[in-house]
Write a protein that holds these residues in place. Structure first.
Motif, short mmCIF file in Angstrom:
data_model
loop_
_atom_site.label_atom_id
_atom_site.label_comp_id
_atom_site.label_asym_id
_atom_site.label_seq_id
_atom_site.Cartn_x
_atom_site.Cartn_y
_atom_site.Cartn_z
N TRP A 87 -7.63 5.27 -9.27
CA TRP A 87 -7.51 5.56 -7.84
C TRP A 87 -6.79 6.89 -7.65
CZ3 TRP A 87 -10.16 2.56 -4.67
CH2 TRP A 87 -10.49 1.26 -5.10
N ARG A 88 -7.25 7.65 -6.65
CA ARG A 88 -6.56 8.89 -6.29
C ARG A 88 -6.60 9.06 -4.78
NH1 ARG A 88 -10.87 12.29 -5.51
NH2 ARG A 88 -12.75 11.58 -6.58
N ILE A 89 -5.57 9.68 -4.26
CA ILE A 89 -5.48 9.93 -2.82
C ILE A 89 -6.37 11.11 -2.48
CG2 ILE A 89 -3.96 10.56 -0.91
CD1 ILE A 89 -1.64 9.30 -2.52
N THR A 90 -7.21 10.94 -1.48
CA THR A 90 -8.09 12.03 -1.04
C THR A 90 -7.67 12.59 0.31
OG1 THR A 90 -9.63 10.42 -0.09
CG2 THR A 90 -10.08 11.18 -2.34
N VAL A 125 0.84 -1.20 0.00
CA VAL A 125 0.00 0.00 0.00
C VAL A 125 0.88 1.25 0.00
CG1 VAL A 125 -1.49 1.36 1.54
CG2 VAL A 125 -2.12 -0.96 0.92
N LEU A 126 1.91 1.25 0.80
CA LEU A 126 2.81 2.41 0.83
C LEU A 126 3.47 2.61 -0.53
CD1 LEU A 126 4.37 1.82 4.33
CD2 LEU A 126 2.77 3.64 3.69
N HIS A 127 3.90 1.52 -1.14
CA HIS A 127 4.51 1.57 -2.47
C HIS A 127 3.52 2.18 -3.46
CE1 HIS A 127 7.28 -0.74 -5.42
NE2 HIS A 127 6.63 0.18 -6.09
N ALA A 128 2.29 1.69 -3.46
CA ALA A 128 1.27 2.19 -4.38
C ALA A 128 0.98 3.66 -4.13
CB ALA A 128 -0.01 1.37 -4.24
N LEU A 129 0.81 4.04 -2.88
CA LEU A 129 0.47 5.43 -2.56
C LEU A 129 1.59 6.38 -2.97
CD1 LEU A 129 -1.28 4.92 0.89
CD2 LEU A 129 -2.37 5.53 -1.29
N LEU A 162 -10.12 -1.22 0.73
CA LEU A 162 -10.03 -1.03 2.19
C LEU A 162 -9.64 0.40 2.53
CD1 LEU A 162 -8.18 -4.36 3.12
CD2 LEU A 162 -10.60 -3.83 3.49
N LEU A 163 -8.75 0.97 1.73
CA LEU A 163 -8.35 2.37 1.95
C LEU A 163 -9.49 3.33 1.61
CD1 LEU A 163 -4.68 2.44 0.62
CD2 LEU A 163 -5.53 1.84 2.89
N ARG A 164 -10.28 2.96 0.60
CA ARG A 164 -11.44 3.79 0.25
C ARG A 164 -12.44 3.79 1.41
NH1 ARG A 164 -13.81 1.88 -4.92
NH2 ARG A 164 -14.30 0.08 -3.62
N GLU A 165 -12.68 2.61 2.00
CA GLU A 165 -13.60 2.53 3.14
C GLU A 165 -13.12 3.39 4.31
OE1 GLU A 165 -14.16 -1.58 4.19
OE2 GLU A 165 -14.87 -2.09 2.17
N ALA A 166 -11.81 3.54 4.44
CA ALA A 166 -11.24 4.37 5.51
C ALA A 166 -11.20 5.85 5.13
CB ALA A 166 -9.83 3.87 5.85
N GLY A 167 -11.63 6.18 3.93
CA GLY A 167 -11.67 7.57 3.49
C GLY A 167 -10.31 8.14 3.06
N LEU A 168 -9.39 7.26 2.71
CA LEU A 168 -8.04 7.71 2.36
C LEU A 168 -7.84 7.86 0.85
CD1 LEU A 168 -6.15 5.44 4.89
CD2 LEU A 168 -6.75 7.86 5.16
N VAL A 169 -8.58 7.10 0.07
CA VAL A 169 -8.51 7.18 -1.39
C VAL A 169 -9.92 7.16 -1.95
CG1 VAL A 169 -6.25 6.02 -1.51
CG2 VAL A 169 -8.35 4.67 -1.78
N ALA A 170 -10.03 7.51 -3.21
CA ALA A 170 -11.31 7.41 -3.92
C ALA A 170 -11.02 6.80 -5.28
CB ALA A 170 -11.94 8.79 -4.08
N SER A 171 -12.05 6.28 -5.89
CA SER A 171 -11.89 5.71 -7.24
C SER A 171 -12.94 6.33 -8.15
CB SER A 171 -12.01 4.20 -7.22
OG SER A 171 -13.30 3.81 -6.77
N ASP A 172 -12.52 6.55 -9.38
CA ASP A 172 -13.41 7.09 -10.40
C ASP A 172 -13.49 6.07 -11.53
OD1 ASP A 172 -13.68 9.62 -9.06
OD2 ASP A 172 -11.68 10.13 -9.80
#
Length: 144
Positions: free
Chosen positions: A63-66, A10-14, A46-56
């Motif tokens: 995916w984008r970091i929110t 996840v850190l690598h991806a972010l 899982l990160l989207r559910e935590a409000g950290l990323v969003a997907s369009d």
């Protein structure tokens, strides 16, 4: 026992996402991580559910970091991933009747708890911005 490498992935991806203009697809992130896009979608969900990323969706989607990189910590990411076990080692038997094994368990459990608390405290003080800054420094040093 296989190690859980989702936090590292996840850190690598972010960090790839911070360097990319616009959203990144699961396929593009999968190439960065040498991972199946389905695994990327599941983990990023899982990160989207935590409000950290969003997907369009759609042609320009991905995916984008929110979240603010200055406030997102490794601990938050660990929690978003469901708090996977920190250690791949543990007691042989969780409820032993043998007094020797009870003594062993007591010693190990105390040490494991102390080590986990120390690691989670460290995770709480490292942000995505810290990692992005370290990457930028390393990148600049390599290209000078």
């Amino acid at each position: 026992m296989k190690r859980d490498s989702r936090l590292s992935s996840v850190l690598h991806a972010l960090l790839h996402m911070t360097e990319h203009d616009g959203p990144m697809t699961s396929e593009a992130l999968g190439r960065c991580l040498a991972a199946n896009p389905v695994v990327v979608r599941r983990t990023m969900g899982l990160l989207r559910e935590a409000g950290l990323v969003a997907s369009d969706r759609g042609h320009a989607g991905g995916w984008r970091i929110t979240a603010n990189l200055d406030t997102v910590t490794l601990r938050q990411l660990h929690e978003a991933l469901g708090e996977p076990a920190i250690f791949a080692i543990g007691n042989r038997n969780e409820s032993p009747s043998c007094l020797v094994e009870q003594s062993v368990n007591a010693a190990l459990e105390g040490a494991f708890a102390d080590a986990e608390a120390l690691l989670l405290d460290r995770f709480a003080h490292v942000t995505l911005a810290d990692l992005a800054a370290d990457f930028s420094r390393r990148h600049a040093e390599r290209h000078t």
